[in-house]
Design a protein around this motif. Structure first.
Motif, PDB file in Angstrom:
ATOM      1  N   ILE A  17      30.188  68.777  86.555  1.00  0.00           N
ATOM      2  CA  ILE A  17      29.352  68.839  85.351  1.00  0.00           C
ATOM      3  C   ILE A  17      28.203  67.836  85.442  1.00  0.00           C
ATOM      4  CG2 ILE A  17      29.351  68.378  82.858  1.00  0.00           C
ATOM      5  CD1 ILE A  17      32.278  69.513  82.896  1.00  0.00           C
ATOM      6  N   ARG A  18      28.474  66.640  85.991  1.00  0.00           N
ATOM      7  CA  ARG A  18      27.404  65.636  86.165  1.00  0.00           C
ATOM      8  C   ARG A  18      26.348  66.132  87.137  1.00  0.00           C
ATOM      9  NH1 ARG A  18      31.726  61.946  86.118  1.00  0.00           N
ATOM     10  NH2 ARG A  18      31.735  61.860  88.401  1.00  0.00           N
ATOM     11  N   HIS A  19      26.773  66.837  88.199  1.00  0.00           N
ATOM     12  CA  HIS A  19      25.797  67.373  89.151  1.00  0.00           C
ATOM     13  C   HIS A  19      24.789  68.275  88.444  1.00  0.00           C
ATOM     14  CE1 HIS A  19      28.511  66.859  92.972  1.00  0.00           C
ATOM     15  NE2 HIS A  19      28.358  65.752  92.284  1.00  0.00           N
ATOM     16  N   VAL A  20      25.298  69.098  87.542  1.00  0.00           N
ATOM     17  CA  VAL A  20      24.415  70.017  86.812  1.00  0.00           C
ATOM     18  C   VAL A  20      23.520  69.235  85.855  1.00  0.00           C
ATOM     19  CG1 VAL A  20      24.322  71.997  85.254  1.00  0.00           C
ATOM     20  CG2 VAL A  20      26.115  71.884  87.011  1.00  0.00           C
ATOM     21  N   ALA A  21      24.109  68.300  85.107  1.00  0.00           N
ATOM     22  CA  ALA A  21      23.346  67.534  84.114  1.00  0.00           C
ATOM     23  C   ALA A  21      22.220  66.730  84.751  1.00  0.00           C
ATOM     24  CB  ALA A  21      24.291  66.614  83.345  1.00  0.00           C
ATOM     25  N   LEU A  22      22.473  66.217  85.962  1.00  0.00           N
ATOM     26  CA  LEU A  22      21.473  65.385  86.639  1.00  0.00           C
ATOM     27  C   LEU A  22      20.539  66.200  87.531  1.00  0.00           C
ATOM     28  CD1 LEU A  22      23.815  62.414  87.675  1.00  0.00           C
ATOM     29  CD2 LEU A  22      22.155  62.456  85.793  1.00  0.00           C
ATOM     30  N   GLY A  23      20.736  67.506  87.570  1.00  0.00           N
ATOM     31  CA  GLY A  23      19.903  68.354  88.420  1.00  0.00           C
ATOM     32  C   GLY A  23      20.140  68.125  89.897  1.00  0.00           C
ATOM     33  N   ARG A  24      21.376  67.766  90.258  1.00  0.00           N
ATOM     34  CA  ARG A  24      21.708  67.464  91.651  1.00  0.00           C
ATOM     35  C   ARG A  24      22.761  68.420  92.201  1.00  0.00           C
ATOM     36  NH1 ARG A  24      22.239  60.833  91.200  1.00  0.00           N
ATOM     37  NH2 ARG A  24      20.029  60.420  90.656  1.00  0.00           N
ATOM     38  N   VAL A  25      22.654  69.664  91.826  1.00  0.00           N
ATOM     39  CA  VAL A  25      23.613  70.663  92.305  1.00  0.00           C
ATOM     40  C   VAL A  25      23.413  70.865  93.804  1.00  0.00           C
ATOM     41  CG1 VAL A  25      24.373  73.060  92.127  1.00  0.00           C
ATOM     42  CG2 VAL A  25      23.672  71.803  90.071  1.00  0.00           C
ATOM     43  N   GLY A  26      24.478  70.702  94.561  1.00  0.00           N
ATOM     44  CA  GLY A  26      24.392  70.866  96.006  1.00  0.00           C
ATOM     45  C   GLY A  26      24.256  72.322  96.413  1.00  0.00           C
ATOM     46  N   HIS A  27      23.824  72.541  97.649  1.00  0.00           N
ATOM     47  CA  HIS A  27      23.671  73.922  98.114  1.00  0.00           C
ATOM     48  C   HIS A  27      24.982  74.484  98.652  1.00  0.00           C
ATOM     49  CE1 HIS A  27      23.315  71.838 101.987  1.00  0.00           C
ATOM     50  NE2 HIS A  27      23.664  72.988 102.546  1.00  0.00           N
ATOM     51  N   ALA A  28      25.951  73.604  98.942  1.00  0.00           N
ATOM     52  CA  ALA A  28      27.236  74.091  99.464  1.00  0.00           C
ATOM     53  C   ALA A  28      28.356  73.123  99.091  1.00  0.00           C
ATOM     54  CB  ALA A  28      27.175  74.258 100.981  1.00  0.00           C
ATOM     55  N   ALA A  45      35.349  78.716  87.857  1.00  0.00           N
ATOM     56  CA  ALA A  45      34.904  78.059  86.623  1.00  0.00           C
ATOM     57  C   ALA A  45      33.541  77.390  86.814  1.00  0.00           C
ATOM     58  CB  ALA A  45      35.943  77.034  86.180  1.00  0.00           C
ATOM     59  N   PHE A  46      33.324  76.805  87.995  1.00  0.00           N
ATOM     60  CA  PHE A  46      32.035  76.164  88.269  1.00  0.00           C
ATOM     61  C   PHE A  46      30.918  77.211  88.319  1.00  0.00           C
ATOM     62  CE2 PHE A  46      29.283  73.750  91.520  1.00  0.00           C
ATOM     63  CZ  PHE A  46      28.616  73.054  90.511  1.00  0.00           C
ATOM     64  N   ALA A  47      31.192  78.345  88.947  1.00  0.00           N
ATOM     65  CA  ALA A  47      30.199  79.426  88.987  1.00  0.00           C
ATOM     66  C   ALA A  47      29.870  79.888  87.573  1.00  0.00           C
ATOM     67  CB  ALA A  47      30.737  80.594  89.820  1.00  0.00           C
ATOM     68  N   THR A  48      30.895  79.975  86.733  1.00  0.00           N
ATOM     69  CA  THR A  48      30.683  80.379  85.331  1.00  0.00           C
ATOM     70  C   THR A  48      29.819  79.369  84.606  1.00  0.00           C
ATOM     71  OG1 THR A  48      32.871  81.459  85.343  1.00  0.00           O
ATOM     72  CG2 THR A  48      31.872  81.023  83.196  1.00  0.00           C
ATOM     73  N   TYR A  49      30.104  78.079  84.817  1.00  0.00           N
ATOM     74  CA  TYR A  49      29.347  77.015  84.141  1.00  0.00           C
ATOM     75  C   TYR A  49      27.896  76.967  84.618  1.00  0.00           C
ATOM     76  CZ  TYR A  49      28.188  72.346  82.401  1.00  0.00           C
ATOM     77  OH  TYR A  49      27.599  71.293  81.749  1.00  0.00           O
ATOM     78  N   LEU A  50      27.687  77.167  85.909  1.00  0.00           N
ATOM     79  CA  LEU A  50      26.328  77.086  86.460  1.00  0.00           C
ATOM     80  C   LEU A  50      25.372  78.073  85.798  1.00  0.00           C
ATOM     81  CD1 LEU A  50      26.962  76.664  90.304  1.00  0.00           C
ATOM     82  CD2 LEU A  50      25.723  75.066  88.822  1.00  0.00           C
TER      83      LEU A  50
END
Length: 382
Positions: A17-28, A45-50
């Motif tokens: 969730i922090r990765h998404v909030a900070l705009g640091r979603v990894g590519h893999a 669940a992560f795919a759903t949240y993204l």
């Protein structure tokens, strides 16, 4: 699938969730866990949240059109790769439909279960599968901000497919996320592992398994939840299999089998071999799995008498009484024989011959113990 539907693993959920909030979603992301763990459901669940349209604090909303389509594995920006038959008459669309329908009912699916559905000894992900994915992710996302590729069991990539995936990971398209869900990361080529953020997903706790069971199987005997959770050893798939087994029937068959082995009643053992042969292959495997679990419980009961209290009354009584007449070494040997028998069934051995041979081996093993006791008693009387 929502984060809230998966017990435990809160630290990992919060990190995503922090990765998404900070705009640091990894590519893999490489999610590694044992069979029956939450690695696949967490990826789901992560795919759903993204791609959730209206995320709430710490989770996807579960109500928007994106979440609803993700719940069915039907989101247009989600691609799913999984091991398939090496050859077959199914089209890709047919294979996807079968897998997704099964996955919705079995979210903690294991490779063993899936290969049984395929009626196949092995499965693989091919170079053609990877090329099909790369063509789809080259275009812009349809709905959500991210294009997501979930690869279930990347250890099943053949060499050509692994090299093709590596090229994509080296130059990933913008706003594309690969979710690699593995149970054996050591079988994945190192260059793919090095280009992914790797996380280990541990087995569920006994309490988490009980929580999943109570949600999925509301009609179980209240005492059975704890017994199954203990036997499952953190494996949700195994827990669900145990919940669906006819435990009392298995117990009656197993306890009579052990009595006949202990008494050396080969006439009755041969009759049991014939009965075993008439069962469907799935029930034969279920019976051996049940036998293995109860024998492991007997070993634990010998080491710690309070352990057997987690089973049903009949199983607990049998475990205690049987444990008085066998040693831990003998129990380990019987478990070894049962594991061998299970492997023979996997290779389509003749069930009657296999079970008859297994019965003779166990009876001989138990007879050796009785003779040892008798010899010791006679020597003391001299």
């Amino acid at each position: 699938m929502l984060f809230s539907e998966i017990p435990e693993h809160n630290e990992f959920k919060n990190a995503l969730i922090r990765h998404v909030a900070l705009g640091r979603v990894g590519h893999a992301y490489l999610l590694v866990g044992p069979p029956g763990s939450a690695n696949l459901t967490l990826a789901w669940a992560f795919a759903t949240y993204l791609n959730c349209t209206f995320p709430i604090e710490g989770d996807a909303c579960g109500n928007c059109s994106s979440c609803k389509s993700m719940a069915q594995w039907a989101h247009p920006d989600l691609q799913l790769l999984f091991p398939k038959k090496a050859t077959g008459t199914q089209t890709e669309a047919e294979a996807q439909t079968i897998f997704k329908n099964y996955l919705r009912q079995h979210p903690f699916l294991t490779l063993e279960e899936w290969l049984a559905v395929l009626e196949q000894g092995s499965g693989q992900i091919t170079k053609q599968d990877i090329h099909a994915i790369t063509q789809r992710i080259a275009i812009q996302a349809f709905i959500g901000p991210y294009k997501i590729i979930c690869i279930w069991l990347p250890e099943c990539l053949n060499n050509a497919a692994a090299n093709a995936l590596l090229k994509t990971l080296e130059e990933p398209p913008a706003r594309t996320v690969f979710l690699l869900v593995s149970c054996a990361s050591e079988k994945i080529i190192p260059t793919i592992r090095s280009r992914s953020q790797q996380y280990y997903i541990p087995p569920f706790s006994k309490e988490a398994i009980e929580q999943l069971l109570r949600k999925q199987y509301t009609a179980l005997d209240a005492h059975r939840y704890g017994a199954i959770a203990f036997l499952a050893e953190g494996d949700a798939s195994k827990a669900f299999q145990l919940a669906e087994q006819a435990a009392p029937a298995h117990f009656d068959d197993f306890s009579s089998w052990m009595r006949h082995c202990y008494s050396g009643n080969f006439t009755k053992l041969i009759k049991q071999s014939e009965s075993f042969h008439k069962l469907p292959i799935k029930e034969q495997k279920d019976f051996l799995r049940y036998a293995l679990q109860l024998l492991r419980m007997t070993i634990l009961g010998k080491c710690n008498p309070t352990v057997s209290d987690t089973t049903l009354a009949d199983e607990s009584t049998f475990s205690k009484n049987f444990g008085l007449h066998v040693t831990v070494s003998q129990l380990h040997l019987i478990i070894h024989l049962l594991n061998q028998a299970y492997a023979h069934l996997e290779r389509y051995a003749h069930a009657k011959m296999m079970f008859a041979n297994l019965s003779i081996q166990i009876a001989t093993l138990l007879k050796a113990k009785q003779l040892s006791i008798l010899g010791h008693a006679l020597s003391k009387n001299k």
